[in-house]
Design a protein around this motif. Structure first.
Motif, short mmCIF file in Angstrom:
data_model
loop_
_atom_site.label_atom_id
_atom_site.label_comp_id
_atom_site.label_asym_id
_atom_site.label_seq_id
_atom_site.Cartn_x
_atom_site.Cartn_y
_atom_site.Cartn_z
N UNK A 1 6.17 5.91 -1.24
CA UNK A 1 6.19 5.09 0.09
C UNK A 1 5.78 4.26 0.01
N UNK A 2 6.48 3.11 0.53
CA UNK A 2 5.25 2.31 1.21
C UNK A 2 4.86 2.63 2.66
N UNK B 1 4.15 -8.64 -6.94
CA UNK B 1 4.95 -9.73 -7.90
C UNK B 1 5.13 -8.67 -9.38
N UNK B 2 4.55 -7.91 -9.14
CA UNK B 2 4.60 -6.04 -10.23
C UNK B 2 5.78 -5.81 -10.32
N UNK B 3 7.02 -6.15 -9.82
CA UNK B 3 7.97 -5.65 -10.14
C UNK B 3 8.17 -4.46 -10.92
N UNK B 4 7.92 -4.26 -12.13
CA UNK B 4 8.68 -3.19 -12.87
C UNK B 4 7.28 -1.86 -12.51
N UNK B 5 5.52 -1.72 -11.91
CA UNK B 5 5.36 -0.94 -11.46
C UNK B 5 5.01 -0.61 -9.64
N UNK B 6 6.17 -1.28 -8.93
CA UNK B 6 6.48 -1.11 -7.97
C UNK B 6 7.67 0.34 -8.29
N UNK B 7 8.57 -0.74 -9.56
CA UNK B 7 10.06 0.89 -9.24
C UNK B 7 9.82 2.37 -9.86
N UNK B 8 8.49 1.54 -10.51
CA UNK B 8 7.95 3.08 -11.57
C UNK B 8 7.69 4.02 -10.53
N UNK B 9 6.66 3.22 -9.23
CA UNK B 9 5.49 4.08 -8.26
C UNK B 9 6.41 4.93 -7.84
N UNK B 10 7.75 4.06 -6.99
CA UNK B 10 9.44 4.63 -6.53
C UNK B 10 9.60 6.10 -7.02
N UNK C 1 0.84 -1.29 -0.04
CA UNK C 1 0.03 0.19 -0.27
C UNK C 1 0.61 1.12 0.39
N UNK C 2 0.63 1.74 -1.00
CA UNK C 2 2.01 3.51 -1.57
C UNK C 2 1.23 4.35 -0.88
N UNK C 3 1.28 5.56 -0.46
CA UNK C 3 1.04 6.96 -1.08
C UNK C 3 2.24 7.97 -0.73
N UNK C 4 2.02 9.26 -1.02
CA UNK C 4 2.57 10.16 -1.64
C UNK C 4 1.73 11.36 -1.04
#
Length: 284
Positions: free
Chosen positions: A274-275, A260-269, A130-133
């Motif tokens: 942040x988690x 498991x969606x590493x590309x999406x997680x990297x893009x959101x970072x 769960x991410x927030x910004x």
């Protein structure tokens, strides 16, 4: 007041106690908070029931457990005993929800109680960060991403169907020929919460603000047309939607993503998310 196995159906007299629970974690509770802020706690207006746990009426005390039962079953707080009571109530009726979703420890604990009767699930996703910004994105927002107009529904809808089918694994048009899903997408467009980048009359990027509370907006349905993936459209497009939430609407931007969606997680970072917690989803 209706009572059953320690859990009871809440109503408008319990709104202050409900909001106290929701305010403890505004990001995790955004989906339910958005409903309660508009409709209160009355089941007829809320589009579902809020189940509460406490030894005395919640309007005279603090809720020790809270769960929303509607199109999705969403546990929001409670210990193991509360989850058992929520499961007891859920099992006394035909399952109507399409998924069990929310904070991972609560979802997986509730699923443990429900699985012997409701299982097997079509899919269990136990790890969804769960991410927030709360600030400006660190990726330049795509200036071509904009709110979708009502007259663009028929152009936007195929992209929304493709996203849903790809993400959930089921065509949303199966049950009623697509009337319900079309109405939901039209509602998001009408409220200014559907965004897209159009090229040559086609959607190449899309996303929606699926839930919008007083404090948080939850982004959902992020999708890039397959032949345009890997070109940065997902990051810059989502940065545009997040920027609209943070700077335009004064909310925290949030979303959750499959672990498991590493590309999406990297893009959101890269965008600046942040988690802040972990979700889980059980799909039926």
């Amino acid at each position: 007041m209706l009572r059953l196995a320690g859990a009871r159906v809440l109503d408008d007299r319990d709104v202050s106690a409900v909001r106290a629970v929701l305010d403890e974690d505004p990001v995790a509770s955004c989906m339910v908070a958005a409903r309660v802020e508009v409709a209160g706690a009355d089941p007829w207006r809320l589009g579902g029931e809020l189940w509460g746990m406490e030894g005395r009426p919640a309007r005279n005390g603090r809720l020790t457990g809270l769960c929303f039962s509607g199109p999705n079953l969403i546990p929001l707080s409670g210990n193991r005993a509360a989850l058992r009571h929520f499961a007891d109530r859920a099992l006394r009726r035909h399952r109507m929800c399409s998924s069990l979703v929310g904070p991972a420890d609560l979802v997986m604990g509730l699923w443990q109680e429900l699985e012997p009767v409701w299982g097997p699930a079509r899919e269990v996703r136990p790890h969804q960060p769960l991410l927030a910004m709360g600030g400006s994105p660190t990726v330049k927002p795509d200036p071509l991403v904009r709110p979708v107009r009502p007259d663009e529904l028929d152009v936007y809808l195929p992209a929304a169907v493709a996203m849903f089918t790809e993400e959930v694994g089921v065509d949303p048009r199966l049950d009623d020929g697509g009337a319900g899903y079309r109405a939901r997408v039209a509602e998001l467009i009408a409220s200014g919460r559907a965004f897209a980048r159009f090229e040559s009359g086609q959607v190449v990027y899309k996303a929606e603000i699926g839930a919008l509370s007083e404090k948080v907006g939850q982004i959902q349905g992020v999708w890039v047309r397959p032949d345009r993936r890997g070109q940065g459209l997902g990051a810059s497009g989502t940065a545009a939607v997040a920027d609209r939430l943070v700077r335009g609407l004064g909310r925290t931007a949030s979303l959750y993503v499959n672990g498991f969606n590493a590309p999406a997680r990297a893009a959101y970072r890269r965008i600046g998310f942040s988690e802040v917690g972990r979700y889980a989803t059980v799909l039926f």
